[in-house]
Design a protein around this motif. Sequence first.
Motif, PDB file in Angstrom:
ATOM      1  N   GLY A 143       0.818  -1.212   0.000  1.00  0.00           N
ATOM      2  CA  GLY A 143       0.000   0.000   0.000  1.00  0.00           C
ATOM      3  C   GLY A 143       0.849   1.258   0.000  1.00  0.00           C
ATOM      4  N   PRO A 144       0.240   2.392  -0.364  1.00  0.00           N
ATOM      5  CA  PRO A 144       0.963   3.658  -0.382  1.00  0.00           C
ATOM      6  C   PRO A 144       1.089   4.240   1.021  1.00  0.00           C
ATOM      7  N   ASN A 145       1.980   5.179   1.143  1.00  0.00           N
ATOM      8  CA  ASN A 145       2.202   5.870   2.411  1.00  0.00           C
ATOM      9  C   ASN A 145       0.922   6.579   2.854  1.00  0.00           C
ATOM     10  N   ASN A 146       0.493   6.374   4.104  1.00  0.00           N
ATOM     11  CA  ASN A 146      -0.686   7.082   4.616  1.00  0.00           C
ATOM     12  C   ASN A 146      -0.474   7.656   6.008  1.00  0.00           C
ATOM     13  N   ALA A 147       0.792   7.744   6.435  1.00  0.00           N
ATOM     14  CA  ALA A 147       1.112   8.333   7.737  1.00  0.00           C
ATOM     15  C   ALA A 147       2.512   8.940   7.663  1.00  0.00           C
ATOM     16  N   GLY A 148       2.708  10.031   8.382  1.00  0.00           N
ATOM     17  CA  GLY A 148       4.003  10.693   8.343  1.00  0.00           C
ATOM     18  C   GLY A 148       4.139  11.582   7.123  1.00  0.00           C
ATOM     19  N   VAL A 149       5.342  12.069   6.851  1.00  0.00           N
ATOM     20  CA  VAL A 149       5.570  12.937   5.700  1.00  0.00           C
ATOM     21  C   VAL A 149       5.388  12.136   4.415  1.00  0.00           C
ATOM     22  N   PRO A 150       5.130  12.781   3.293  1.00  0.00           N
ATOM     23  CA  PRO A 150       4.974  12.049   2.025  1.00  0.00           C
ATOM     24  C   PRO A 150       6.210  11.219   1.697  1.00  0.00           C
ATOM     25  N   ALA A 151       5.977  10.081   1.053  1.00  0.00           N
ATOM     26  CA  ALA A 151       7.073   9.159   0.745  1.00  0.00           C
ATOM     27  C   ALA A 151       8.191   9.798  -0.086  1.00  0.00           C
ATOM     28  N   PRO A 152       7.885  10.633  -1.107  1.00  0.00           N
ATOM     29  CA  PRO A 152       8.980  11.207  -1.897  1.00  0.00           C
ATOM     30  C   PRO A 152       9.925  12.088  -1.088  1.00  0.00           C
ATOM     31  N   VAL A 153       9.405  12.736  -0.048  1.00  0.00           N
ATOM     32  CA  VAL A 153      10.262  13.568   0.801  1.00  0.00           C
ATOM     33  C   VAL A 153      11.301  12.694   1.500  1.00  0.00           C
ATOM     34  N   ALA A 154      10.849  11.586   2.088  1.00  0.00           N
ATOM     35  CA  ALA A 154      11.772  10.667   2.754  1.00  0.00           C
ATOM     36  C   ALA A 154      12.692   9.996   1.756  1.00  0.00           C
ATOM     37  N   ARG A 155      12.155   9.663   0.572  1.00  0.00           N
ATOM     38  CA  ARG A 155      12.974   9.059  -0.482  1.00  0.00           C
ATOM     39  C   ARG A 155      14.114   9.987  -0.872  1.00  0.00           C
ATOM     40  N   ASN A 156      13.798  11.262  -1.107  1.00  0.00           N
ATOM     41  CA  ASN A 156      14.820  12.210  -1.531  1.00  0.00           C
ATOM     42  C   ASN A 156      15.883  12.418  -0.447  1.00  0.00           C
TER      43      ASN A 156
END
Length: 294
Positions: A177-190
Amino acid sequence: MAAEAGGSSREQATGALYFGKSKPWMAAMLPRWAIVTSFLLSSGGASAETSPVSVDLALVIAVDVSYSVAVNELRVQREGYVAAFRRPEIVEAIRSGPLGRIAVTYVEWGGAAVQLLSWTLIDDEPSAKRFSEALRLRPIRRISFTSISNTLAVSRKLLWTSGFNATRRVIDISGDGPNNAGVPAPVARNSTVAQGIVINGLPIQLRTAPDSASIPDIDAYYEQCVIGGAGAFIVRVSDVSQFPPAILAKLLAEISGVQVSTRRAPSAQAIPVQYKPPYNCFIGEEMQERSIGR
């Protein structure tokens, strides 16, 4: 640093002479522990600090155990990792590296991320089997919500505090499933990729219709919003039976350090890059918002 340990530079340079000859009564007043400590400081200590162990790879295996993943899927996925570290191909891949050893840790995650197995040095068949057996014996947990971003943040911290000096650092993350808690996934990815860490994905694509926590094109989501770094790739699982071979293929590519030129699973034939329309990387947060707003 020398002046801090013993006062001025002149005092530091003549400390032994000052206490030993010019003022012998001062030396007599020093307690025995102070004399021993002074000797250890001047001689560099009783032993040198142990240097971090160098490894070819520091690998975080991060496995989604949220409630959107069925129990049988969790079990088969766990068995896939247990079996993989018993395979001779894995040991051969480890031993073929420049240093012939890797460090691995195993994390289970949902809205939070928990380190299930601590960092383990694997450099031969017995150490690989010990890791496999330790994993087999641990009970499978469940964790609510899906925070890919938190898992990447925790994994980054684990990598930098592992105690190993790694040539490569990789986070191997699975999920349905996609990220649904915390900061958006692309922010953490970057943030993760900016630190020289590679993120590979094992998207679990077993559902044909979206629900409150999963989406049917989770492979596209992982490609566009989660993975990153030099040679990053995904290995999609679309049937439960695919877990063992997919896990083995992904681990072999990661351990061997193969630079995968496409975002898909490693293959013998090169696939041309195809430019796709922008993907909505906020789909998980939007689904969560709609669910709360009902």
